[in-house]
Design a protein around this motif. Structure first.
Motif, PDB file in Angstrom:
ATOM      1  N   LEU A 131       0.775  -1.226   0.073  1.00  0.00           N
ATOM      2  CA  LEU A 131      -0.041   0.029  -0.012  1.00  0.00           C
ATOM      3  C   LEU A 131       0.803   1.269  -0.061  1.00  0.00           C
ATOM      4  O   LEU A 131       0.539   2.057  -0.681  1.00  0.00           O
ATOM      5  CB  LEU A 131      -1.129   0.046   1.214  1.00  0.00           C
ATOM      6  CG  LEU A 131      -2.107  -0.857   1.127  1.00  0.00           C
ATOM      7  CD1 LEU A 131      -2.789  -0.981   2.393  1.00  0.00           C
ATOM      8  CD2 LEU A 131      -2.973  -0.416   0.181  1.00  0.00           C
ATOM      9  N   THR A 132       1.821   1.185   0.722  1.00  0.00           N
ATOM     10  CA  THR A 132       2.857   2.578   0.895  1.00  0.00           C
ATOM     11  C   THR A 132       3.645   2.546  -0.630  1.00  0.00           C
ATOM     12  O   THR A 132       3.961   3.551  -1.117  1.00  0.00           O
ATOM     13  CB  THR A 132       3.911   2.480   2.008  1.00  0.00           C
ATOM     14  OG1 THR A 132       4.544   1.287   1.731  1.00  0.00           O
ATOM     15  CG2 THR A 132       3.085   2.295   3.281  1.00  0.00           C
ATOM     16  N   HIS A 133       3.984   1.456  -1.358  1.00  0.00           N
ATOM     17  CA  HIS A 133       4.569   1.361  -2.623  1.00  0.00           C
ATOM     18  C   HIS A 133       3.485   2.031  -3.693  1.00  0.00           C
ATOM     19  O   HIS A 133       3.914   2.776  -4.494  1.00  0.00           O
ATOM     20  CB  HIS A 133       4.993   0.247  -3.131  1.00  0.00           C
ATOM     21  CG  HIS A 133       6.159  -0.255  -2.355  1.00  0.00           C
ATOM     22  ND1 HIS A 133       7.071   0.517  -1.882  1.00  0.00           N
ATOM     23  CD2 HIS A 133       6.493  -1.646  -2.010  1.00  0.00           C
ATOM     24  CE1 HIS A 133       8.198  -0.489  -1.244  1.00  0.00           C
ATOM     25  NE2 HIS A 133       7.493  -1.657  -1.381  1.00  0.00           N
ATOM     26  N   TYR A 134       2.232   1.884  -3.429  1.00  0.00           N
ATOM     27  CA  TYR A 134       1.105   2.022  -4.377  1.00  0.00           C
ATOM     28  C   TYR A 134       0.866   3.509  -4.168  1.00  0.00           C
ATOM     29  O   TYR A 134       0.670   4.558  -4.876  1.00  0.00           O
ATOM     30  CB  TYR A 134      -0.157   1.402  -4.199  1.00  0.00           C
ATOM     31  CG  TYR A 134      -1.009   1.804  -5.480  1.00  0.00           C
ATOM     32  CD1 TYR A 134      -0.772   1.087  -6.661  1.00  0.00           C
ATOM     33  CD2 TYR A 134      -2.170   2.646  -5.329  1.00  0.00           C
ATOM     34  CE1 TYR A 134      -1.701   1.219  -7.830  1.00  0.00           C
ATOM     35  CE2 TYR A 134      -2.905   2.782  -6.428  1.00  0.00           C
ATOM     36  CZ  TYR A 134      -2.889   2.297  -7.558  1.00  0.00           C
ATOM     37  OH  TYR A 134      -3.498   2.539  -8.526  1.00  0.00           O
ATOM     38  N   GLU A 135       0.492   3.997  -2.831  1.00  0.00           N
ATOM     39  CA  GLU A 135       0.126   5.200  -2.321  1.00  0.00           C
ATOM     40  C   GLU A 135       1.305   5.662  -1.306  1.00  0.00           C
ATOM     41  O   GLU A 135       0.845   5.425  -0.084  1.00  0.00           O
ATOM     42  CB  GLU A 135      -1.296   5.218  -1.706  1.00  0.00           C
ATOM     43  CG  GLU A 135      -1.917   6.674  -2.031  1.00  0.00           C
ATOM     44  CD  GLU A 135      -3.508   6.414  -1.613  1.00  0.00           C
ATOM     45  OE1 GLU A 135      -3.987   7.389  -1.217  1.00  0.00           O
ATOM     46  OE2 GLU A 135      -3.967   5.363  -1.957  1.00  0.00           O
ATOM     47  N   PRO A 136       2.219   6.472  -1.233  1.00  0.00           N
ATOM     48  CA  PRO A 136       3.133   6.784  -0.285  1.00  0.00           C
ATOM     49  C   PRO A 136       2.794   7.584   0.525  1.00  0.00           C
ATOM     50  O   PRO A 136       3.195   7.811   1.846  1.00  0.00           O
ATOM     51  CB  PRO A 136       4.339   7.571  -0.913  1.00  0.00           C
ATOM     52  CG  PRO A 136       4.327   7.119  -2.654  1.00  0.00           C
ATOM     53  CD  PRO A 136       2.537   6.991  -2.877  1.00  0.00           C
ATOM     54  N   ALA A 137       1.558   8.452   0.563  1.00  0.00           N
ATOM     55  CA  ALA A 137       1.020   9.112   1.341  1.00  0.00           C
ATOM     56  C   ALA A 137       0.403   8.248   2.789  1.00  0.00           C
ATOM     57  O   ALA A 137      -0.071   9.058   3.545  1.00  0.00           O
ATOM     58  CB  ALA A 137      -0.133  10.048   0.828  1.00  0.00           C
ATOM     59  N   LEU A 138       0.191   6.995   2.224  1.00  0.00           N
ATOM     60  CA  LEU A 138      -0.407   6.386   3.588  1.00  0.00           C
ATOM     61  C   LEU A 138       0.619   5.708   4.404  1.00  0.00           C
ATOM     62  O   LEU A 138       0.193   5.487   5.607  1.00  0.00           O
ATOM     63  CB  LEU A 138      -0.934   4.908   2.846  1.00  0.00           C
ATOM     64  CG  LEU A 138      -2.138   5.263   1.852  1.00  0.00           C
ATOM     65  CD1 LEU A 138      -2.584   3.890   1.251  1.00  0.00           C
ATOM     66  CD2 LEU A 138      -3.429   6.002   2.678  1.00  0.00           C
TER      67      LEU A 138
END
Length: 174
Positions: A131-138
């Motif tokens: 999830l952090t790779h897909y959306e770093p803001a998470l």
């Protein structure tokens, strides 16, 4: 020679300018204050998926995340079939629930090794990283919950002269 000695004693007795107290601390910077925080960028493969590996005990999970309807596939099976216990299904869904993305991503993963509990922990770890790779803001949302930290506890090995890792055989004096 007396002139040099007089200059040295005058320099030694003159007060040096050193700040003390909180005023001195305000002007100082901490050792890493000038450094910038690392910038995280999106990491996707050719199919638009984010990939990560998660580990727990002896289990290793490879997790792919892509936009979808919230479908969870583990080793080619649906999550309800693979993890019959609701606690394990809740555990692997925690990163999606905390970030509020339960129905936005399809998750495909392969997991091997250890037992079901270790596999669920490995999937949760890999899913959080994906999830952090897909959306770093998470990342700031997942990190305080401990989802990005690998749980390094593993089974202790058996020692010779012992029944298990620490258990001894029954002691008898005679």
């Amino acid at each position: 020679m007396t002139d040099v000695t007089a200059e040295n004693t005058a320099a030694e007795t003159a007060p040096t300018e050193t700040l003390t107290g909180f005023d001195a601390l305000k002007g100082m910077q901490s050792p890493g204050a000038g450094e910038e925080h690392p910038v995280y960028v999106q990491k996707l493969d050719a199919q638009g998926r984010a990939y990560s590996t998660g580990k727990r005990k002896n289990a290793i999970a490879r997790v792919w995340v892509k936009p979808g309807s919230g479908k969870f596939t583990i080793n080619g099976k649906d999550q309800e079939v693979y993890f019959a216990r609701p606690v394990l299904r809740m555990m692997i869904a925690q990163p999606l629930v905390v970030t509020g993305r339960e129905t936005q991503f399809d998750v495909v993963c392969t997991v091997e090794g250890s037992g079901l509990s270790g596999q669920a922990g490995a999937i949760r770890h890999g899913l959080s990283h994906a999830l952090t790779h897909y959306e770093p803001a998470l990342r700031p949302v997942l990190k305080p919950h401990g989802f990005l930290t690998r749980d390094s506890r593993v089974v202790e090995r058996k020692k010779y002269g012992r029944a298990k890792a620490r258990k001894s055989f029954q002691f008898s004096k005679r």
